[in-house]
Design a protein around this motif. Structure first.
Motif, short mmCIF file in Angstrom:
data_model
loop_
_atom_site.label_atom_id
_atom_site.label_comp_id
_atom_site.label_asym_id
_atom_site.label_seq_id
_atom_site.Cartn_x
_atom_site.Cartn_y
_atom_site.Cartn_z
N GLY B 137 59.67 28.57 8.99
CA GLY B 137 59.94 29.77 10.12
C GLY B 137 60.20 31.29 9.86
O GLY B 137 59.57 32.14 10.45
N VAL B 138 61.03 31.13 8.78
CA VAL B 138 61.32 32.46 8.33
C VAL B 138 60.08 33.33 7.55
O VAL B 138 59.94 34.40 7.76
N PHE B 139 59.15 32.53 7.04
CA PHE B 139 58.29 33.32 6.31
C PHE B 139 56.78 33.34 7.25
O PHE B 139 56.01 33.98 6.66
N LEU B 140 56.97 32.78 8.16
CA LEU B 140 55.69 32.79 9.16
C LEU B 140 55.40 34.13 9.73
O LEU B 140 56.57 34.83 10.39
N PRO B 141 54.39 34.98 9.85
CA PRO B 141 54.34 36.38 10.17
C PRO B 141 54.40 35.94 11.78
O PRO B 141 53.69 34.90 12.33
N PRO B 142 55.04 36.87 12.68
CA PRO B 142 55.00 36.67 14.23
C PRO B 142 53.69 36.57 14.72
O PRO B 142 53.55 36.01 15.72
N GLN B 143 52.91 37.26 14.11
CA GLN B 143 51.50 37.31 14.73
C GLN B 143 50.81 35.74 15.08
O GLN B 143 50.17 35.52 15.78
N VAL B 144 50.94 35.04 13.96
CA VAL B 144 50.54 33.57 13.74
C VAL B 144 51.32 32.66 14.94
O VAL B 144 50.53 31.99 15.34
N VAL B 145 52.32 33.06 15.32
CA VAL B 145 53.08 32.33 16.44
C VAL B 145 52.83 32.66 17.58
O VAL B 145 53.28 32.04 18.87
N LEU B 146 52.33 34.00 18.08
CA LEU B 146 52.34 34.54 19.11
C LEU B 146 51.57 33.51 20.27
O LEU B 146 51.92 33.46 21.10
N LEU B 147 50.24 33.32 19.72
CA LEU B 147 49.36 32.25 20.74
C LEU B 147 50.25 31.08 20.95
O LEU B 147 50.35 30.88 22.31
N PRO B 148 50.49 30.28 19.95
CA PRO B 148 51.23 29.00 20.26
C PRO B 148 52.43 29.25 21.47
O PRO B 148 52.60 28.39 22.45
N TRP B 149 53.05 30.42 20.99
CA TRP B 149 54.30 30.51 21.98
C TRP B 149 53.83 30.96 23.31
O TRP B 149 54.52 30.47 24.54
N ALA B 150 52.78 31.80 23.32
CA ALA B 150 52.17 32.04 25.00
C ALA B 150 51.94 30.70 25.64
O ALA B 150 52.14 30.45 26.61
N ILE B 151 51.18 29.73 24.86
CA ILE B 151 50.80 28.52 25.54
C ILE B 151 52.15 27.84 25.76
O ILE B 151 52.27 27.21 26.87
N ALA B 152 53.21 27.76 24.93
CA ALA B 152 54.40 26.86 25.20
C ALA B 152 55.13 27.52 26.34
O ALA B 152 55.44 26.50 27.28
N TRP B 155 53.35 26.52 29.82
CA TRP B 155 53.57 25.09 29.81
C TRP B 155 55.02 24.90 30.53
O TRP B 155 55.09 24.34 31.47
N LEU B 156 55.90 25.69 29.97
CA LEU B 156 57.27 25.44 30.32
C LEU B 156 57.67 26.31 31.79
O LEU B 156 58.60 26.28 32.37
N GLY B 157 56.58 26.93 32.08
CA GLY B 157 56.72 28.00 33.21
C GLY B 157 57.60 28.94 33.12
O GLY B 157 58.21 29.36 33.93
N LEU B 158 57.78 29.33 31.84
CA LEU B 158 59.01 30.78 31.55
C LEU B 158 57.95 31.99 30.85
O LEU B 158 58.53 32.80 30.53
N VAL B 238 56.67 42.92 23.90
CA VAL B 238 55.70 43.40 24.66
C VAL B 238 54.85 42.42 25.36
O VAL B 238 54.41 42.53 26.53
N THR B 239 54.38 41.40 24.27
CA THR B 239 53.75 40.48 24.88
C THR B 239 54.26 39.52 25.98
O THR B 239 53.61 38.96 26.89
N PHE B 240 55.49 39.21 25.71
CA PHE B 240 56.25 38.21 26.67
C PHE B 240 57.02 38.72 27.72
O PHE B 240 57.91 38.22 28.37
N SER B 241 56.84 40.16 28.43
CA SER B 241 57.36 40.68 29.24
C SER B 241 56.55 41.31 30.56
O SER B 241 55.14 41.29 30.20
N SER B 242 56.90 41.40 31.66
CA SER B 242 56.31 42.00 32.65
C SER B 242 56.95 43.00 33.28
O SER B 242 58.10 43.51 32.78
N SER B 243 56.34 43.59 34.57
CA SER B 243 57.28 44.68 35.18
C SER B 243 58.62 44.15 35.86
O SER B 243 59.25 44.73 36.07
N ASP B 244 58.52 42.73 36.08
CA ASP B 244 60.09 42.16 36.48
C ASP B 244 61.03 42.42 35.42
O ASP B 244 62.12 42.52 35.67
N PHE B 245 60.75 42.07 34.08
CA PHE B 245 61.50 42.00 33.12
C PHE B 245 60.91 42.56 32.07
O PHE B 245 59.87 42.04 31.35
N ARG B 246 61.36 43.62 31.53
CA ARG B 246 60.91 44.42 30.16
C ARG B 246 62.08 44.50 29.40
O ARG B 246 62.82 45.72 29.70
#
Lengths: 379, 300
Positions: B137-152, B155-158, B238-246
């Motif tokens: 996990g330390v060596f994975l570039p953040p761009q790689v995990v961006l999409l999986p995180w968005a999906i996850a 799913w979690l409603g978060l 930037v990716t996981f925030s909105s006007s409610d929380f930034r």
């Protein structure tokens, strides 16, 4: 306090067998020392007794309890580590009470136990210090205090004195012996220091290659070693070994040291046990102190190669007809180097070993007294 | 003879230096000063601009000395500057960041400490394999995990919530904290753990009473690292925030895009500096231990 019985314990790490068929009965209140070279399995055996390692085979009983599969905390044992393993962030008092706290001993009882142990070990002024503020000898005492305070069934010591300087080690050794005499705990003590083993123990267990070589009281270990390993390991300087041939006839045997100028040592009428070895080779084991500068004994002509005065003794490195010998003689005896001297060999004190099996050839009167590995093994 | 009688010779002797050595020293320091100036330049420009009047910056140059000093930019940046048409300054974003960063730092550090202990001092099956998996996990570039995180997160409603972003940072951060703590704890003496076992302490008690009190150096390192990293992090923010929380890093981007079209360098600079303060404070408080912690075990 309790007795400990170790029954056919084996320990394997993958394909490597660290302990091989260990059987040992330790009586209540006995002080037993496990001794052997590094890697002989003595520390592994101690870890198994402590419950820090699992056994691959066999069983352990502490008193009447089967403790084979109990975790360390349920065995009621105490272990003093070579590194002392004092908790660095706790004071001496907290170090000593940690085990009691974990066992939910009431506070007033903890305080009383600490006071008692501190008095016994004379560490009362140190109770509020941290381990880093203590000297080596003081840390050693605290480590012992931590073990003593719980009043366990069995004490284990893993080379507890090896981090102390020579003078302190001798002092602590004496103190441990006094303490054992006073409190009478059952103790298993691991060391590679044979002087500790000889001085402290009721019985010594000599180990090598994961096997018990001999279990006996210190005198027997020293005077009647069960095999070549024990003979060579115990004693400093080490026992002299000479390969000799048994000649003569029954009742009048001689040992002949082969070489360009063979030396014949008449064995007299007291070595009947060697009769079956007539015409064969045996290994003669001679302790350095059994070569004396005068008195009775078989005369041996030697050349003095090196003279090493050690203080209480003079150590001589000798050449006898091409064979190297070491003798320990009284301090005032100082032959010149390269001179020819005659030493008296105390042949009666010598041990004889079968060179093929390495086992001691017991003298008739010793009989079954020698506990050999084979004798210890159970059917 | 007493100590006072003893003659003490002159003790001020120094090793003599040749002219060449002195010249070398001067050249070395000159180079170092130039390099330090180069590195400090951007910070100096921003700091100066934060106390300049915006018209001066626009009229004179972006790089320049203040002709008129003002602290107005700081006030504006903090409470009245407009970001995406809401004129609240960076204040709400600053606290939003704080609310996310502090729990994420504390939780990821705590999990890292527990992991480090379990992986090194407790007999855990396959500890090495698990450790390798975590450190990938330390060596994975953040761009790689961006999409999986968005999906996850959806799913979690978060999705696009403070909790969601904190969760991302806790789990991503655990890879780092585990690496740090494991490498620190592997050097703690095994005998201490064995002694605690014999003294009757279980996993958590050994951890709490023996291991944790020995871990302040690595705790400080981990907290500084995690706080700074999560606070400054931009991509997830930037990716996981909105006007409610930034978080503040995401908010800064919108600060300059003012609808009048006039670039507000003055309070923009102040806002950047405000955003940089918390990690600096953390570093100044714990920096001494940070360096010490990173080199722990190097010399013993």
């Amino acid at each position: 306090m309790a007795s400990l019985s170790i029954e056919t314990i084996w320990k394997a790490y993958g394909d490597v067998i660290a302990l091989r068929d260990i059987n040992l009965e330790i009586a209540d209140g006995e002080f037993v020392v496990l001794v052997g070279p590094s890697g002989c399995g003595k520390s592994t055996l101690l870890s198994i007794i402590a419950g820090l390692e699992d056994t691959s085979h066999g069983a352990l009983h502490l008193g009447a309890r089967d403790v084979t599969d109990l975790s360390p905390k349920d065995r009621n044992i105490a272990l003093v580590f070579q590194s002392y393993a004092l908790y660095p962030t706790m004071t001496v008092r907290q170090n000593i009470t940690f085990g009691l706290e974990n066992r939910r001993v009431p506070r007033d009882e903890q305080a009383r136990a600490v006071a008692e142990v501190a008095k016994l070990l004379q560490i009362e002024p140190l109770l509020d210090r941290k381990p880093a503020q203590l000297s080596g000898g003081q840390r050693q005492r605290v480590a012992m205090g931590r073990a003593l305070v719980r009043d366990p069934d069995l004490f284990l010591f893993d080379e507890p004195l090896s981090n102390l300087d020579a003078k302190l080690r001798v002092e602590m050794r004496t103190e441990m012996k006094k303490l054992h005499k006073r409190l009478g705990q059952t103790i298993v003590y691991v060391t590679h220091d044979q002087v500790e083993a000889m001085t402290l123990s009721d019985r010594i267990v000599v180990m090598n290659g994961g096997e018990i070589q001999q279990v006996a009281d210190p005198d027997t270990i020293y005077r009647k070693p069960a095999n070549l390993f024990v003979a060579g390991f115990i004693g400093s300087p080490a026992m002299n070994f000479l390969d000799v041939e048994i000649t003569g006839r029954p009742g009048e045997l001689s040992a002949v040291l082969p070489g360009p100028s063979p030396v014949t040592l008449p064995l007299g009428a007291t070595r009947d046990e060697l009769t079956p070895y007539l015409g064969r080779r045996v290994t003669l084991g001679i302790r350095p102190e059994h070569l004396r500068p005068g008195g009775d004994g078989l005369p041996l002509d030697c050349t003095v190669e090196v003279v090493e005065p050690t203080g209480p003794d003079t150590m001589l490195v000798l050449d006898m007809a091409g064979h190297a010998l070491v003798a320990v003689t009284p301090a005032e005896y100082r032959p010149a180097e390269d001179s020819r001297i005659t030493l008296a060999l105390q042949i009666d004190e010598a041990s004889v070993f079968d060179p093929e099996t390495g086992r001691r050839i017991a003298r008739a009167e010793e009989g079954a007294a020698v506990e050999t590995l084979a004798a210890r093994r159970r059917a | 003879m007493t100590v006072a009688d003893t003659h003490i010779p002159d003790l001020t002797r120094r090793k003599p230096r040749s002219a060449g050595q002195i010249a070398g020293r001067v050249a070395l320091y000159a180079v170092l000063l130039v390099m330090a100036g180069f590195v400090l330049m951007p910070l100096a420009v921003i700091a100066l601009n934060s106390v300049r009047v915006n018209e001066d910056i626009l009229r004179e140059s972006f790089i320049g000395w203040p002709t008129r000093l003002t602290l107005e930019n700081w006030g504006t940046a903090w409470s009245t500057a407009c970001i995406n048409a809401s004129c609240t300054g960076v204040k709400p974003y600053f606290w939003a960041s704080m609310l996310m960063v502090v729990p994420a730092t504390v939780i990821s550090t705590a999990v890292g400490l527990l992991n480090g202990f379990a992986l090194t001092k407790w007999r855990m099956p396959c500890a090495d394999v698990i450790f390798v998996c975590i450190t990938i996990g330390v060596f994975l570039p953040p761009q790689v995990v961006l999409l999986p995180w968005a999906i996850a997160l959806s799913w979690l409603g978060l999705a696009k919530s403070l909790t969601g972003l904190a969760l991302v940072h806790i789990i991503q951060g655990t890879c780092f904290t585990t690496l740090f703590c494991r490498n620190y704890m592997i050097n703690l003496p095994d005998d201490l753990i064995r002694a605690a076992q014999i003294d009757g302490a279980g996993f958590f008690r050994t951890f709490w009473r023996i291991v944790l009190p020995l871990s302040p150096p690595i705790i400080i390192v981990t907290v500084i690292w995690q706080f700074t990293f999560i606070w400054n992090e931009f991509l997830f923010a930037v990716t996981f925030s909105s006007s409610d929380f930034r978080p503040i890093t995401a908010a800064l981007m919108s600060l300059n895009a003012d609808d009048t079209g006039v670039s507000e360098y003055g309070f923009g600079s102040a806002a950047v500096l405000i955003a940089a303060i918390p990690p600096l404070v953390i570093y100044f408080l714990g920096g001494r231990y940070f360096v010490r912690g990173l080199t722990q075990g190097a010399v013993k």
